[in-house]
Design a protein around this motif. Sequence first.
Motif, PDB file in Angstrom:
ATOM      1  N   LEU A  34       0.829  -1.204   0.000  1.00  0.00           N
ATOM      2  CA  LEU A  34       0.000   0.000   0.000  1.00  0.00           C
ATOM      3  C   LEU A  34       0.864   1.255   0.000  1.00  0.00           C
ATOM      4  O   LEU A  34       0.507   2.269  -0.621  1.00  0.00           O
ATOM      5  CB  LEU A  34      -0.927   0.003   1.213  1.00  0.00           C
ATOM      6  N   LEU A  37       1.813   1.994  -3.483  1.00  0.00           N
ATOM      7  CA  LEU A  37       0.681   2.562  -4.221  1.00  0.00           C
ATOM      8  C   LEU A  37       0.453   4.019  -3.836  1.00  0.00           C
ATOM      9  O   LEU A  37       0.151   4.856  -4.699  1.00  0.00           O
ATOM     10  CB  LEU A  37      -0.579   1.739  -3.955  1.00  0.00           C
ATOM     11  N   LEU A  98      -6.652   1.810 -10.707  1.00  0.00           N
ATOM     12  CA  LEU A  98      -6.869   0.752  -9.725  1.00  0.00           C
ATOM     13  C   LEU A  98      -6.230   1.084  -8.378  1.00  0.00           C
ATOM     14  O   LEU A  98      -6.767   0.733  -7.322  1.00  0.00           O
ATOM     15  CB  LEU A  98      -6.306  -0.570 -10.253  1.00  0.00           C
ATOM     16  N   ALA A  99      -5.085   1.779  -8.418  1.00  0.00           N
ATOM     17  CA  ALA A  99      -4.417   2.127  -7.171  1.00  0.00           C
ATOM     18  C   ALA A  99      -5.259   3.094  -6.347  1.00  0.00           C
ATOM     19  O   ALA A  99      -5.366   2.958  -5.119  1.00  0.00           O
ATOM     20  CB  ALA A  99      -3.049   2.742  -7.460  1.00  0.00           C
ATOM     21  N   ALA A 101      -8.549   3.377  -6.406  1.00  0.00           N
ATOM     22  CA  ALA A 101      -9.671   2.610  -5.850  1.00  0.00           C
ATOM     23  C   ALA A 101      -9.215   1.731  -4.691  1.00  0.00           C
ATOM     24  O   ALA A 101      -9.903   1.604  -3.666  1.00  0.00           O
ATOM     25  CB  ALA A 101     -10.313   1.762  -6.947  1.00  0.00           C
ATOM     26  N   THR A 102      -8.035   1.101  -4.829  1.00  0.00           N
ATOM     27  CA  THR A 102      -7.508   0.233  -3.773  1.00  0.00           C
ATOM     28  C   THR A 102      -7.238   1.009  -2.497  1.00  0.00           C
ATOM     29  O   THR A 102      -7.564   0.564  -1.391  1.00  0.00           O
ATOM     30  CB  THR A 102      -6.230  -0.461  -4.253  1.00  0.00           C
ATOM     31  N   LEU A 103      -6.638   2.207  -2.641  1.00  0.00           N
ATOM     32  CA  LEU A 103      -6.334   3.014  -1.461  1.00  0.00           C
ATOM     33  C   LEU A 103      -7.615   3.501  -0.783  1.00  0.00           C
ATOM     34  O   LEU A 103      -7.681   3.573   0.449  1.00  0.00           O
ATOM     35  CB  LEU A 103      -5.450   4.203  -1.856  1.00  0.00           C
ATOM     36  N   GLN A 105     -10.451   1.855  -0.767  1.00  0.00           N
ATOM     37  CA  GLN A 105     -11.000   0.687  -0.066  1.00  0.00           C
ATOM     38  C   GLN A 105     -10.203   0.379   1.203  1.00  0.00           C
ATOM     39  O   GLN A 105     -10.776   0.001   2.228  1.00  0.00           O
ATOM     40  CB  GLN A 105     -11.024  -0.517  -0.998  1.00  0.00           C
ATOM     41  N   ALA A 106      -8.883   0.534   1.124  1.00  0.00           N
ATOM     42  CA  ALA A 106      -8.059   0.300   2.310  1.00  0.00           C
ATOM     43  C   ALA A 106      -8.396   1.298   3.412  1.00  0.00           C
ATOM     44  O   ALA A 106      -8.465   0.941   4.596  1.00  0.00           O
ATOM     45  CB  ALA A 106      -6.569   0.400   1.939  1.00  0.00           C
TER      46      ALA A 106
END
Length: 322
Positions: A34, A37, A98-99, A101-103, A105-106
Amino acid sequence: MPIGCRLSFVLSEHLQPRRRRSGSGPTRPARLTLDQLRVFVAVAEREHLTGAAHALRLAQGSVSAQVRRLERALGLLLLHRVGRNVRLTDAGRAVHRLAVATLEQAEAIEDLAAGFREEDHGEVSVAAGLVIGAHRISAWLGPFVRAHPRVDVRISIAAMQPAIEALSTGKVDVAILGTAPPASNFETISLERTELVVVVSAQHALAGTRNAMTQLAQHRYLAHEHGSATQVHANKVLGDLAELSPTIELEEGALLAALHTGLGFAVMPRAIVESDITAGRLAVLPHRGHAVAVVFTAMRRPGMQTPVVQAFWEHLGAMAAM
């Protein structure tokens, strides 16, 4: 060789995983993190390594190293250098989307975890025995729910054995029953102690009758639902007397109403019908032998609990001490 070609060659060679020496074990792929990212997104949004470093309060060398590690983990070239700035490659633009969106969600997961660490957020699930569910659970839950308005409480009403199984398998956090199972590994709180009594309506033919227990065979027996802890103990009170009477098995909500209408006799925890006895609406039939005591018991699995379940358990403990 043109410069552009050589740069392309050098970068592609740089992105190849390093070879391990023979005998050093299987090659394990680099894994993205993370932090990588976050750094990559900061660089991508500013198109500048120095600007990202200032925003993240990191050294520029650390930012460059994190981007390189991410590229190595993915096996992709994510950035082109253009003077002092950088530009996303096609792969970099796709990874950036995508990064982000991932961050997000995290961050949502971290917020969720923080909420669950607070005792006024989350869910507690309770399996209540049949009698408890009909006559006690609402009063016991009321103060807790008012004190924790953001907590979701899920209650299931079940016979004794299914409630114990639900607790054992983790389907519920707490079970509250008319008795504690023998030799269990659960933590327990004794919420209320009482005894079982045989009761009829004050207008029933058995009320005030001498040796009423010897005349039970002439009247209907209002039995609790099969599997109820109270019904299991009722057999200790009545012995084989109940087998001689015509029986009506009723749901707990209907049993007390049937008693009041004079439909028959029943075995009830005295604490449940004490107000009716005091008010003269129900009469207790004297019976021989020792009193059969019952203990309304809360149970939970041992071990670490969520803050909201721990708060509910402490609430039950405080009620037991009253």
